[in-house]
Design a protein around this motif. Structure first.
Motif, mmCIF file in Angstrom:
data_model
loop_
_atom_site.group_PDB
_atom_site.id
_atom_site.type_symbol
_atom_site.label_atom_id
_atom_site.label_comp_id
_atom_site.label_asym_id
_atom_site.label_seq_id
_atom_site.Cartn_x
_atom_site.Cartn_y
_atom_site.Cartn_z
ATOM 1 N N GLU A 51 0.833 -1.212 0.000
ATOM 2 C CA GLU A 51 0.000 0.000 0.000
ATOM 3 C C GLU A 51 0.864 1.257 0.000
ATOM 4 O O GLU A 51 0.457 2.291 0.511
ATOM 5 C CB GLU A 51 -0.918 0.018 1.235
ATOM 6 C CG GLU A 51 -1.961 -1.068 1.254
ATOM 7 C CD GLU A 51 -3.023 -0.902 0.170
ATOM 8 O OE1 GLU A 51 -3.278 0.241 -0.244
ATOM 9 O OE2 GLU A 51 -3.589 -1.921 -0.267
ATOM 10 N N ALA A 52 2.055 1.172 -0.570
ATOM 11 C CA ALA A 52 2.954 2.322 -0.569
ATOM 12 C C ALA A 52 2.384 3.453 -1.415
ATOM 13 O O ALA A 52 1.683 3.223 -2.396
ATOM 14 C CB ALA A 52 4.328 1.908 -1.098
ATOM 15 N N GLY A 53 2.681 4.660 -1.008
ATOM 16 C CA GLY A 53 2.225 5.833 -1.748
ATOM 17 C C GLY A 53 2.649 7.097 -1.036
ATOM 18 O O GLY A 53 3.385 7.052 -0.038
ATOM 19 N N ILE A 54 2.188 8.225 -1.556
ATOM 20 C CA ILE A 54 2.513 9.517 -0.960
ATOM 21 C C ILE A 54 1.209 10.223 -0.626
ATOM 22 O O ILE A 54 0.342 10.385 -1.486
ATOM 23 C CB ILE A 54 3.361 10.376 -1.921
ATOM 24 C CG1 ILE A 54 4.603 9.591 -2.376
ATOM 25 C CG2 ILE A 54 3.786 11.679 -1.227
ATOM 26 C CD1 ILE A 54 5.377 10.254 -3.497
ATOM 27 N N ASP A 55 1.076 10.624 0.631
ATOM 28 C CA ASP A 55 -0.108 11.334 1.098
ATOM 29 C C ASP A 55 0.238 12.793 1.368
ATOM 30 O O ASP A 55 1.268 13.082 1.996
ATOM 31 C CB ASP A 55 -0.646 10.704 2.391
ATOM 32 C CG ASP A 55 -1.097 9.275 2.187
ATOM 33 O OD1 ASP A 55 -1.704 8.988 1.141
ATOM 34 O OD2 ASP A 55 -0.838 8.443 3.071
ATOM 35 N N TYR A 56 -0.617 13.679 0.921
ATOM 36 C CA TYR A 56 -0.502 15.114 1.181
ATOM 37 C C TYR A 56 -1.634 15.478 2.125
ATOM 38 O O TYR A 56 -2.811 15.360 1.772
ATOM 39 C CB TYR A 56 -0.594 15.902 -0.129
ATOM 40 C CG TYR A 56 0.569 15.616 -1.054
ATOM 41 C CD1 TYR A 56 1.638 16.492 -1.136
ATOM 42 C CD2 TYR A 56 0.601 14.458 -1.820
ATOM 43 C CE1 TYR A 56 2.718 16.219 -1.968
ATOM 44 C CE2 TYR A 56 1.678 14.180 -2.651
ATOM 45 C CZ TYR A 56 2.732 15.064 -2.715
ATOM 46 O OH TYR A 56 3.804 14.788 -3.532
ATOM 47 N N LEU A 57 -1.285 15.887 3.339
ATOM 48 C CA LEU A 57 -2.258 16.123 4.400
ATOM 49 C C LEU A 57 -2.185 17.565 4.879
ATOM 50 O O LEU A 57 -1.097 18.148 4.964
ATOM 51 C CB LEU A 57 -1.979 15.201 5.587
ATOM 52 C CG LEU A 57 -1.836 13.712 5.286
ATOM 53 C CD1 LEU A 57 -1.281 12.976 6.496
ATOM 54 C CD2 LEU A 57 -3.169 13.121 4.874
ATOM 55 N N VAL A 58 -3.340 18.145 5.214
ATOM 56 C CA VAL A 58 -3.392 19.472 5.805
ATOM 57 C C VAL A 58 -3.871 19.314 7.241
ATOM 58 O O VAL A 58 -4.823 18.575 7.512
ATOM 59 C CB VAL A 58 -4.351 20.403 5.027
ATOM 60 C CG1 VAL A 58 -4.405 21.782 5.672
ATOM 61 C CG2 VAL A 58 -3.914 20.527 3.573
ATOM 62 N N HIS A 59 -3.204 20.027 8.162
ATOM 63 C CA HIS A 59 -3.572 19.927 9.565
ATOM 64 C C HIS A 59 -3.463 21.286 10.244
ATOM 65 O O HIS A 59 -2.734 22.164 9.801
ATOM 66 C CB HIS A 59 -2.671 18.928 10.292
ATOM 67 C CG HIS A 59 -3.143 18.595 11.669
ATOM 68 N ND1 HIS A 59 -2.515 19.063 12.804
ATOM 69 C CD2 HIS A 59 -4.201 17.863 12.094
ATOM 70 C CE1 HIS A 59 -3.164 18.624 13.862
ATOM 71 N NE2 HIS A 59 -4.176 17.893 13.468
ATOM 72 N N HIS A 60 -4.232 21.424 11.302
ATOM 73 C CA HIS A 60 -4.179 22.602 12.172
ATOM 74 C C HIS A 60 -4.185 22.080 13.605
ATOM 75 O O HIS A 60 -4.825 21.058 13.891
ATOM 76 C CB HIS A 60 -5.393 23.504 11.918
ATOM 77 C CG HIS A 60 -5.307 24.803 12.642
ATOM 78 N ND1 HIS A 60 -5.727 24.952 13.945
ATOM 79 C CD2 HIS A 60 -4.834 26.011 12.249
ATOM 80 C CE1 HIS A 60 -5.523 26.195 14.325
ATOM 81 N NE2 HIS A 60 -4.972 26.864 13.331
ATOM 82 N N PRO A 61 -3.490 22.747 14.526
ATOM 83 C CA PRO A 61 -3.437 22.244 15.909
ATOM 84 C C PRO A 61 -4.806 22.064 16.566
ATOM 85 O O PRO A 61 -4.947 21.243 17.479
ATOM 86 C CB PRO A 61 -2.620 23.325 16.638
ATOM 87 C CG PRO A 61 -1.796 23.968 15.579
ATOM 88 C CD PRO A 61 -2.616 23.916 14.324
ATOM 89 N N ASP A 62 -5.810 22.792 16.114
ATOM 90 C CA ASP A 62 -7.143 22.676 16.713
ATOM 91 C C ASP A 62 -7.949 21.485 16.179
ATOM 92 O O ASP A 62 -9.025 21.194 16.693
ATOM 93 C CB ASP A 62 -7.955 23.954 16.472
ATOM 94 C CG ASP A 62 -7.370 25.150 17.211
ATOM 95 O OD1 ASP A 62 -6.606 24.944 18.174
ATOM 96 O OD2 ASP A 62 -7.670 26.293 16.807
ATOM 97 N N TRP A 63 -7.449 20.822 15.148
ATOM 98 C CA TRP A 63 -8.188 19.711 14.549
ATOM 99 C C TRP A 63 -7.821 18.397 15.230
ATOM 100 O O TRP A 63 -6.678 18.187 15.635
ATOM 101 C CB TRP A 63 -7.879 19.581 13.059
ATOM 102 C CG TRP A 63 -8.219 20.767 12.225
ATOM 103 C CD1 TRP A 63 -8.879 21.906 12.615
ATOM 104 C CD2 TRP A 63 -7.902 20.946 10.855
ATOM 105 N NE1 TRP A 63 -8.987 22.773 11.564
ATOM 106 C CE2 TRP A 63 -8.398 22.211 10.470
ATOM 107 C CE3 TRP A 63 -7.249 20.160 9.914
ATOM 108 C CZ2 TRP A 63 -8.257 22.700 9.177
ATOM 109 C CZ3 TRP A 63 -7.106 20.646 8.618
ATOM 110 C CH2 TRP A 63 -7.612 21.899 8.263
ATOM 111 N N ASP A 64 -8.780 17.503 15.291
ATOM 112 C CA ASP A 64 -8.513 16.170 15.841
ATOM 113 C C ASP A 64 -7.685 15.315 14.885
ATOM 114 O O ASP A 64 -6.873 14.506 15.320
ATOM 115 C CB ASP A 64 -9.832 15.439 16.140
ATOM 116 C CG ASP A 64 -10.593 16.072 17.290
ATOM 117 O OD1 ASP A 64 -9.946 16.721 18.136
ATOM 118 O OD2 ASP A 64 -11.823 15.924 17.336
ATOM 119 N N VAL A 65 -7.936 15.482 13.587
ATOM 120 C CA VAL A 65 -7.224 14.698 12.574
ATOM 121 C C VAL A 65 -6.829 15.596 11.412
ATOM 122 O O VAL A 65 -7.402 16.664 11.214
ATOM 123 C CB VAL A 65 -8.090 13.525 12.031
ATOM 124 C CG1 VAL A 65 -8.398 12.538 13.136
ATOM 125 C CG2 VAL A 65 -9.365 14.038 11.396
ATOM 126 N N ALA A 66 -5.849 15.139 10.662
ATOM 127 C CA ALA A 66 -5.448 15.841 9.445
ATOM 128 C C ALA A 66 -6.399 15.469 8.312
ATOM 129 O O ALA A 66 -6.959 14.376 8.299
ATOM 130 C CB ALA A 66 -4.016 15.478 9.075
#
Length: 197
Positions: A51-66
């Protein structure tokens, strides 16, 4: 559409070895690009066998998850960035990331982009990054090819939605509100604001 970049045998072997190292180890390499409003864009090399791949995630400290912006793998999802958002993230110079170098950031984030309205200097901009950070032959030709094909999803049209933030019409994009898998309206607006050039 698959794009084949013609590298010398040595460069091809080096690129393959680097990709194997990034996706074949016991750890998952993560690169960070800071965005406005204390948001972060994470590029995660998912070194998971089968399941290899590249994930691009956006996160903020106030969020529970990216939030997943883009997935570059066999079950690809995207695009996540317009050209203006890509270059803004590359150029913002915000500290706290893996690098502040705009050429490195542009190349790191390039697979997450798709846009059918490129500025006249787009090929020149990508060519400069390729010259500065790679050893590929004919960087201008490679830049033109990459910008013509734009990943698995191809060029995507971006517009300003009813809420005043960027959305696209991509068939595989989380930023296309027409899809059942799109982010909720509030999240679409928040992420677009974080990515605003």
């Amino acid at each position: 559409m698959e794009v084949h970049l013609h590298l010398s045998d040595t460069h091809d072997q080096e690129a393959g070895a680097l990709l194997s190292q990034l996706l074949g180890g016991d750890t998952w390499p993560v690169f960070t690009v800071p965005l406005a409003g204390d948001h972060r864009l994470y590029v995660v090399y998912r070194a998971l066998e089968g399941e290899a791949g590249i994930d691009y995630l956006v996160h903020h400290p106030d969020w529970d998850v990216a939030e997943t912006l883009t997935q570059d793998d066999g079950h690809f999802m995207g695009p996540g960035l317009s050209w203006a958002e890509l270059t803004a993230a590359a150029d913002n110079g915000l500290p706290g990331g893996s690098t502040t170098d705009p050429h490195a950031r542009l190349l790191l984030l390039l697979p997450a982009f798709g846009d059918d309205a490129l500025p006249d200097d787009a090929v020149e901009r990508l060519t400069a990054a390729l010259r500065a950070r790679t050893r590929v032959e004919a960087p201008e030709r490679i830049a033109a090819t990459c910008l013509a094909h734009q990943g698995e999803w191809g060029p995507t049209h971006w517009t300003t939605g009813e809420g005043g933030y960027l959305i696209n019409d991509g068939g595989y994009s989380f930023r296309n509100p027409a899809h059942s898998f799109a982010w909720p309206t509030a999240r679409l607006a928040q992420i677009a604001t974080a990515l605003t050039p």
